[in-house]
Every structure is written in structure tokens, then in C-alpha cells.
Design an enzyme around this catalytic site. Sequence first.
Site, PDB file in Angstrom:
ATOM      1  N   ARG A 179       0.875  -0.995  -0.247  1.00 12.70           N
ATOM      2  CA  ARG A 179      -0.221   0.052   0.078  1.00 12.70           C
ATOM      3  C   ARG A 179       0.837   1.213  -0.040  1.00 12.70           C
ATOM      4  O   ARG A 179       0.396   2.369  -0.729  1.00 12.70           O
ATOM      5  CB  ARG A 179      -0.811  -0.116   1.383  1.00 12.70           C
ATOM      6  CG  ARG A 179      -2.004  -1.010   1.100  1.00 12.70           C
ATOM      7  CD  ARG A 179      -2.534  -1.653   2.269  1.00 12.70           C
ATOM      8  NE  ARG A 179      -3.599  -2.543   2.281  1.00 12.70           N
ATOM      9  CZ  ARG A 179      -3.616  -3.818   1.942  1.00 12.70           C
ATOM     10  NH1 ARG A 179      -2.289  -4.391   1.623  1.00 12.70           N
ATOM     11  NH2 ARG A 179      -4.579  -4.636   1.705  1.00 12.70           N
TER      12      ARG A 179
ATOM     13  N   SER B 144     -12.053 -10.896  -2.811  1.00 14.03           N
ATOM     14  CA  SER B 144     -10.722 -10.695  -2.187  1.00 14.03           C
ATOM     15  C   SER B 144     -10.576  -9.104  -1.979  1.00 14.03           C
ATOM     16  O   SER B 144     -11.045  -8.323  -2.417  1.00 14.03           O
ATOM     17  CB  SER B 144      -9.511 -10.773  -3.186  1.00 14.03           C
ATOM     18  OG  SER B 144      -8.255 -10.229  -2.945  1.00 14.03           O
TER      19      SER B 144
ATOM     20  N   SER C  10     -12.268 -10.145   5.305  1.00 13.38           N
ATOM     21  CA  SER C  10     -11.087  -9.681   5.511  1.00 13.38           C
ATOM     22  C   SER C  10     -11.173  -8.150   5.465  1.00 13.38           C
ATOM     23  O   SER C  10     -10.218  -7.365   5.121  1.00 13.38           O
ATOM     24  CB  SER C  10      -9.967  -9.821   4.569  1.00 13.38           C
ATOM     25  OG  SER C  10      -9.829 -11.420   4.136  1.00 13.38           O
TER      26      SER C  10
ATOM     27  N   ASP D 209      -4.632 -15.783   6.114  1.00 17.29           N
ATOM     28  CA  ASP D 209      -3.088 -15.919   5.952  1.00 17.29           C
ATOM     29  C   ASP D 209      -2.652 -16.646   7.239  1.00 17.29           C
ATOM     30  O   ASP D 209      -1.584 -17.189   7.377  1.00 17.29           O
ATOM     31  CB  ASP D 209      -2.293 -14.608   5.829  1.00 17.29           C
ATOM     32  CG  ASP D 209      -2.352 -14.205   4.381  1.00 17.29           C
ATOM     33  OD1 ASP D 209      -2.936 -15.040   3.563  1.00 17.29           O
ATOM     34  OD2 ASP D 209      -1.790 -13.048   4.121  1.00 17.29           O
TER      35      ASP D 209
END
Length: 418
Positions: free
Chosen positions: A13, A141, A169, A287
Amino acid sequence: MIELPPSKSIGARYMVATYFAGTLPADPFFQDNEDLLVLQEALLEVYSDEEPIDYGDSPIDVGASGTALRFVTAVCASSPGADYVITGTPRLMQRPMTPLLDLLKEAGAEVEALGENRTGPYRVKGNKLKGGSFSIRGDISSQFISALMLVAPSWEKGMKLSFSTPLVSKPYIEMTGMLMRKFGIKTKLTDESVEVPHDSYIEPLNFKIEADWSSASFFYEACAICGESLQIKDLVSPNDSLQGDSITVSLFTLLGVESSFNKEGVTVERNGEIKQKIEFSFKNCPDLMLPFAVACLCSDVHFHFVDVAHLRVKESDRLESLRAEARKLGFIVTVGDNFVEWNGETVEKDENPVIDPHDDHRVAMAFAMSALKFGEIRIEHPEVVEKSFIDFWNQIPKVGLSCEEKDGIMTVKHNPKP
């Protein structure tokens, strides 16, 4: 003391933010993370071109980096005059991109899928996008949503993006918003939508990228398995971290691992109560599933994990990778469309198990730590860890493991203290 790479999520980012701020580093900025090096190189390709270039015969190749593919596609689409073909590994080109591409087109971008069934490579021609109000599924996603957020300040009307289904997420989307605010972009995120104004990025002074909590989870896994106290450098506590995966701290308390933070990092020790069966949703921290699952298996802790369907479209199908490689160690793991579980069922393990990481860095790192239980594990294609943690094999001796590579196989052995 264990040294981790910088946060891949924050680093990615940061790279996009500096691209738009005009301060994108020209020299390699992340030496311990292949994904971030690939992303930086790809952004520099676009950043440095004053004249439009047709890359049809010489495409931008992002390798196996899904992060780079999504972010660079959005950046190119939002960069007037850009004209690129973006490609990568065959598996990456098959991974879903339609939600991102459709919304970019709706915003005015020219994006063409060159593969069969709207798969990659992708031809992207950049425009000055108008922006406005859009809708997207929240259970896709999070990188699609983050990519759109990061480029939306360059759109004439900014962006209001409504979510038609609940977010998956969400911590990663919150991280994107927090980083953008540090760069002067006042984003507004709710469970129903995110708003990003048209504005200019300004890089803050002395911005520091945290150590990576996703990588730290493998050392929490090691502590859960072996019980040895470990020290990990430069980790920021969950109260101060931008990273959603700092939930590693509370997650591993279920396996008795406790954390003590100081100015140098964190000390982790296994001295708490261990649950005998764990039920957990990985909706917000996908993850962490692999290192936590392998830690549970090696600790004889039964588990039932849900909200894991999106793990089938990572670098590998991580549910099937876990099932197949755990079987080599004698564990019968059951997977479904949106769950994975182990109820204690075992079979005789392979005599000399060789773990196939399925071209997935997290599979290799998670199963490497199982040598702490089994004494020795061999792992094919050990170079896959370079995607996120180039120095991984040099760091794991600090948890009592030795590594020796021969003929493309890494042999990992446990060397217990006398």
C-alpha cells in the site's frame, strides 16, 4: 533474536501511495520480500514513462504476485496515457480478476482480458477516470477493494463503493484506509460502504513500515509446538499495529502461547492453558490458517475452522494443500467448501516425508516448523518462501532447527537443546 521482513501488506500500500505522491523510491526498497520488489519494479515501469509505451511485445511480468497484479492493474487503469500488457505465472493468470476489471471498466478504464474465459494476461490502457458511486460484493478478495481505494483519489469524483454482501478480511481494508489517512486522504469506511475523496497523496515524514505479522505467525507456530521461549524483533503490539494479522497474539493464546512486548519487539512463551478443541473463523485473517492448523496438528489439538473458502484461490488451493501434506505426516484432515477440520484421526505417516509446497510460500513455511515435532522434514522447492520472506531459512535456526539444501530439497532437522 528473530528478524522479520517488513509488512508485505503495508509495504504494498505504501508503494502505491508513493506512486501517486510522486515519491516512489527508485532504488530497491524491500530486500526481504520478492512480492514487494516485483510491485516496486512494476510501478517504476509506469512511473518513469513520460510517453505512452505499447508493452504488447514486452509486458510487465509480475510473476506469482497476486498483490502486484491487482494493484498494478488498478494503477495503470488510472494513469492517463499508460498502455500495458500485464502478465504473470500461469496459475496467477487463472486467479479471479473479474470483479476488479468490471468496476474499473465501469469507472471508464480500458481493460481487456486476453486469456480464455476472461483470464489473463490483461491489456490495460490508462485514462483520467471520472469515478462516482459503484457497488461490489464484499466477500471477494479484499485486495480488489484496497486496489480501488488506493487509486480512487486520482479519479475526478473520487469513489463511493457500496458492499452488496458482508465484507471478508475487513482488517485489510481498514489497514488501507488507515495508511491512506496517514498520506492525507480522508477515507470513510463502514460495514456498508467506503468513501474516498478526490485528493492528493502527501507522504508523511519518517513513515516506518512495521515488521510483518503474517511472517511472525510461523514463529508463534514454532513456540506452540516446541514450547521454547522466542524473541522476535520490531513487532508492533496489536494495540498500535496497522496489521489485522496482529490477531496472531490472541489466536495463539488458544495454544498456550503468551506475548510480552517491549521496545525491542516481543517475547513469546508457551505457558498458558491449551484448548483441546478449537473452533475459529478465519474470515478476517486467512493468512494465519496454515501456521495455526499445523501448530494444532503437532500439538494434538482438534479443530474446526470456517470461513475458509477463499483460501482455495491463493497461491495454491490451501485447503487441499493442507489436507495432502498433513496426510504425509499421518493426520487425516477433512476439507469442505467452507471448512477444514481435524478430529484426531491418524494413519501411519510416511517414512521419510517430503512436503510439496504446491508453489505456495505459506505451505512451505508452515510445514517447515513441523520438524520441531517429527525431528526431520524435507521440503521441495524451498525457494518459494522468497515470495514473502527471503531470509526465512536463515532465521529458523533460531528456533532450534537446522537447514541443508541439496538437489532442490531443503532438509529441516530439529536440534533440541541438551
